[in-house]
Design a protein around this motif. Structure first.
Motif, PDB file in Angstrom:
ATOM      1  N   LYS A 286       0.834  -1.199   0.000  1.00 23.32           N
ATOM      2  CA  LYS A 286       0.000   0.000   0.000  1.00 23.32           C
ATOM      3  C   LYS A 286       0.873   1.255   0.000  1.00 23.32           C
ATOM      4  N   ASP A 287       1.906   1.260   0.834  1.00 21.37           N
ATOM      5  CA  ASP A 287       2.823   2.402   0.880  1.00 21.37           C
ATOM      6  C   ASP A 287       3.530   2.596  -0.463  1.00 21.37           C
ATOM      7  N   MET A 288       3.937   1.486  -1.073  1.00 23.27           N
ATOM      8  CA  MET A 288       4.618   1.574  -2.375  1.00 23.27           C
ATOM      9  C   MET A 288       3.676   2.121  -3.439  1.00 23.27           C
ATOM     10  N   LYS A 289       2.424   1.662  -3.438  1.00 24.59           N
ATOM     11  CA  LYS A 289       1.448   2.140  -4.418  1.00 24.59           C
ATOM     12  C   LYS A 289       1.216   3.638  -4.267  1.00 24.59           C
ATOM     13  N   GLN A 290       1.079   4.085  -3.027  1.00 21.96           N
ATOM     14  CA  GLN A 290       0.860   5.515  -2.790  1.00 21.96           C
ATOM     15  C   GLN A 290       2.067   6.336  -3.234  1.00 21.96           C
ATOM     16  N   ALA A 291       3.268   5.849  -2.931  1.00 20.89           N
ATOM     17  CA  ALA A 291       4.480   6.562  -3.343  1.00 20.89           C
ATOM     18  C   ALA A 291       4.584   6.596  -4.866  1.00 20.89           C
ATOM     19  N   ASN A 292       4.282   5.474  -5.508  1.00 21.95           N
ATOM     20  CA  ASN A 292       4.342   5.409  -6.972  1.00 21.95           C
ATOM     21  C   ASN A 292       3.315   6.337  -7.594  1.00 21.95           C
ATOM     22  N   LYS A 293       2.128   6.389  -6.993  1.00 18.41           N
ATOM     23  CA  LYS A 293       1.070   7.258  -7.515  1.00 18.41           C
ATOM     24  C   LYS A 293       1.496   8.718  -7.427  1.00 18.41           C
ATOM     25  N   GLN A 294       2.056   9.093  -6.291  1.00 15.32           N
ATOM     26  CA  GLN A 294       2.519  10.471  -6.112  1.00 15.32           C
ATOM     27  C   GLN A 294       3.646  10.797  -7.090  1.00 15.32           C
ATOM     28  N   GLU A 295       4.539   9.847  -7.270  1.00 15.08           N
ATOM     29  CA  GLU A 295       5.663  10.035  -8.196  1.00 15.08           C
ATOM     30  C   GLU A 295       5.158  10.206  -9.629  1.00 15.08           C
ATOM     31  N   ARG A 296       4.171   9.381 -10.025  1.00 16.02           N
ATOM     32  CA  ARG A 296       3.604   9.502 -11.378  1.00 16.02           C
ATOM     33  C   ARG A 296       2.930  10.847 -11.576  1.00 16.02           C
ATOM     34  N   LYS A 297       2.221  11.319 -10.545  1.00 17.39           N
ATOM     35  CA  LYS A 297       1.570  12.622 -10.623  1.00 17.39           C
ATOM     36  C   LYS A 297       2.581  13.733 -10.853  1.00 17.39           C
ATOM     37  N   GLU A 298       3.667  13.684 -10.082  1.00 12.49           N
ATOM     38  CA  GLU A 298       4.708  14.702 -10.208  1.00 12.49           C
ATOM     39  C   GLU A 298       5.372  14.638 -11.578  1.00 12.49           C
ATOM     40  N   GLU A 299       5.638  13.407 -12.053  1.00 11.76           N
ATOM     41  CA  GLU A 299       6.242  13.243 -13.378  1.00 11.76           C
ATOM     42  C   GLU A 299       5.326  13.792 -14.465  1.00 11.76           C
ATOM     43  N   PHE A 300       4.035  13.499 -14.347  1.00 10.11           N
ATOM     44  CA  PHE A 300       3.062  13.963 -15.335  1.00 10.11           C
ATOM     45  C   PHE A 300       3.072  15.482 -15.409  1.00 10.11           C
ATOM     46  N   GLN A 301       3.056  16.133 -14.253  1.00 11.62           N
ATOM     47  CA  GLN A 301       3.065  17.593 -14.225  1.00 11.62           C
ATOM     48  C   GLN A 301       4.387  18.140 -14.757  1.00 11.62           C
TER      49      GLN A 301
ATOM     50  N   GLU B 260      10.805   2.368 -15.923  1.00  5.58           N
ATOM     51  CA  GLU B 260      10.501   2.804 -14.562  1.00  5.58           C
ATOM     52  C   GLU B 260       9.313   2.021 -14.002  1.00  5.58           C
ATOM     53  N   LYS B 261       8.300   1.793 -14.832  1.00  4.92           N
ATOM     54  CA  LYS B 261       7.131   1.033 -14.384  1.00  4.92           C
ATOM     55  C   LYS B 261       7.524  -0.408 -14.053  1.00  4.92           C
ATOM     56  N   MET B 262       8.375  -1.010 -14.887  1.00  4.93           N
ATOM     57  CA  MET B 262       8.826  -2.370 -14.612  1.00  4.93           C
ATOM     58  C   MET B 262       9.628  -2.433 -13.311  1.00  4.93           C
ATOM     59  N   LYS B 263      10.435  -1.412 -13.057  1.00  4.39           N
ATOM     60  CA  LYS B 263      11.208  -1.362 -11.810  1.00  4.39           C
ATOM     61  C   LYS B 263      10.268  -1.284 -10.613  1.00  4.39           C
ATOM     62  N   GLN B 264       9.219  -0.476 -10.717  1.00  9.10           N
ATOM     63  CA  GLN B 264       8.254  -0.375  -9.629  1.00  9.10           C
ATOM     64  C   GLN B 264       7.552  -1.713  -9.399  1.00  9.10           C
ATOM     65  N   GLN B 265       7.189  -2.403 -10.480  1.00 10.04           N
ATOM     66  CA  GLN B 265       6.545  -3.714 -10.349  1.00 10.04           C
ATOM     67  C   GLN B 265       7.505  -4.715  -9.718  1.00 10.04           C
ATOM     68  N   HIS B 266       8.763  -4.657 -10.118  1.00 10.79           N
ATOM     69  CA  HIS B 266       9.787  -5.538  -9.551  1.00 10.79           C
ATOM     70  C   HIS B 266       9.903  -5.312  -8.049  1.00 10.79           C
ATOM     71  N   ASP B 267       9.967  -4.057  -7.650  1.00 10.36           N
ATOM     72  CA  ASP B 267      10.069  -3.732  -6.228  1.00 10.36           C
ATOM     73  C   ASP B 267       8.852  -4.244  -5.460  1.00 10.36           C
ATOM     74  N   MET B 268       7.668  -4.105  -6.050  1.00  4.10           N
ATOM     75  CA  MET B 268       6.454  -4.556  -5.380  1.00  4.10           C
ATOM     76  C   MET B 268       6.412  -6.083  -5.267  1.00  4.10           C
ATOM     77  N   LEU B 269       6.844  -6.776  -6.307  1.00  2.89           N
ATOM     78  CA  LEU B 269       6.807  -8.241  -6.269  1.00  2.89           C
ATOM     79  C   LEU B 269       7.906  -8.815  -5.383  1.00  2.89           C
ATOM     80  N   ASN B 270       8.937  -8.036  -5.083  1.00  3.00           N
ATOM     81  CA  ASN B 270       9.972  -8.499  -4.172  1.00  3.00           C
ATOM     82  C   ASN B 270       9.500  -8.527  -2.730  1.00  3.00           C
TER      83      ASN B 270
END
Length: 153
Positions: free
Chosen positions: A61-76, A120-130
């Motif tokens: 859950k923490d990783m998802k929230q961090a990733n979501k915030q990071e994606r938002k910042e990247e988008f902007q 970057e998305k694959m790295k995030q998925q890798h981190d989550m699956l670890n």
């Protein structure tokens, strides 16, 4: 029937025919696969079947929230670059003569940006699956394979 009436009738019926054809091509109401069900990535329904501990759930859950915030910042942050790409594309397609070299360079530049996003998305998925144990990873692979088989049929 007058030509005018035929044109009006065609203008009304043609969009309905095209629209219904696209619904049937997609699978229609019964063939609808649902949002994100057959897309690559970590599927929430698969993760629910893994018997995660509370600690694992909290970590994910923490990783998802961090990733979501990071994606938002990247988008902007990338809004300016997206606008620049759009302007360059418009300039190329509206020019009197098409510049193949400029189009190739722009397409490569855009593709490279997309490659970086996917990595970057694959790295995030890798981190989550670890976060998963080896047994959970094995079960995850089996569930993902079953999901992909279901999507293929």
């Amino acid at each position: 029937m007058k030509t005018k009436n035929k044109l009006i009738l065609s203008a009304v019926i043609l969009p309905l025919i095209v629209g219904s054809a696209s619904v049937f091509a997609y699978g229609g109401k019964d063939g609808h696969r649902g949002k994100n069900k057959c897309r690559p990535g970590i599927d929430r329904s698969v993760m629910k079947q893994l018997d995660l501990t509370q600690e694992q759930k909290d970590k994910l859950k923490d990783m998802k929230q961090a990733n979501k915030q990071e994606r938002k910042e990247e988008f902007q942050k990338n809004a300016e670059a997206r606008k620049a790409y759009h302007d360059q594309i418009q300039k190329l397609v509206l020019a009197d003569n098409f510049d193949q070299n400029a189009a190739d360079a722009l397409a490569k530049q855009m593709a490279e940006a997309q490659v970086q996003q996917r990595v970057e998305k694959m790295k995030q998925q890798h981190d989550m699956l670890n976060v998963l144990t080896p047994a959970q990873k094995t079960k995850y692979v089996q569930l993902e394979q079953a999901k992909m088989e279901q999507c293929r049929s």
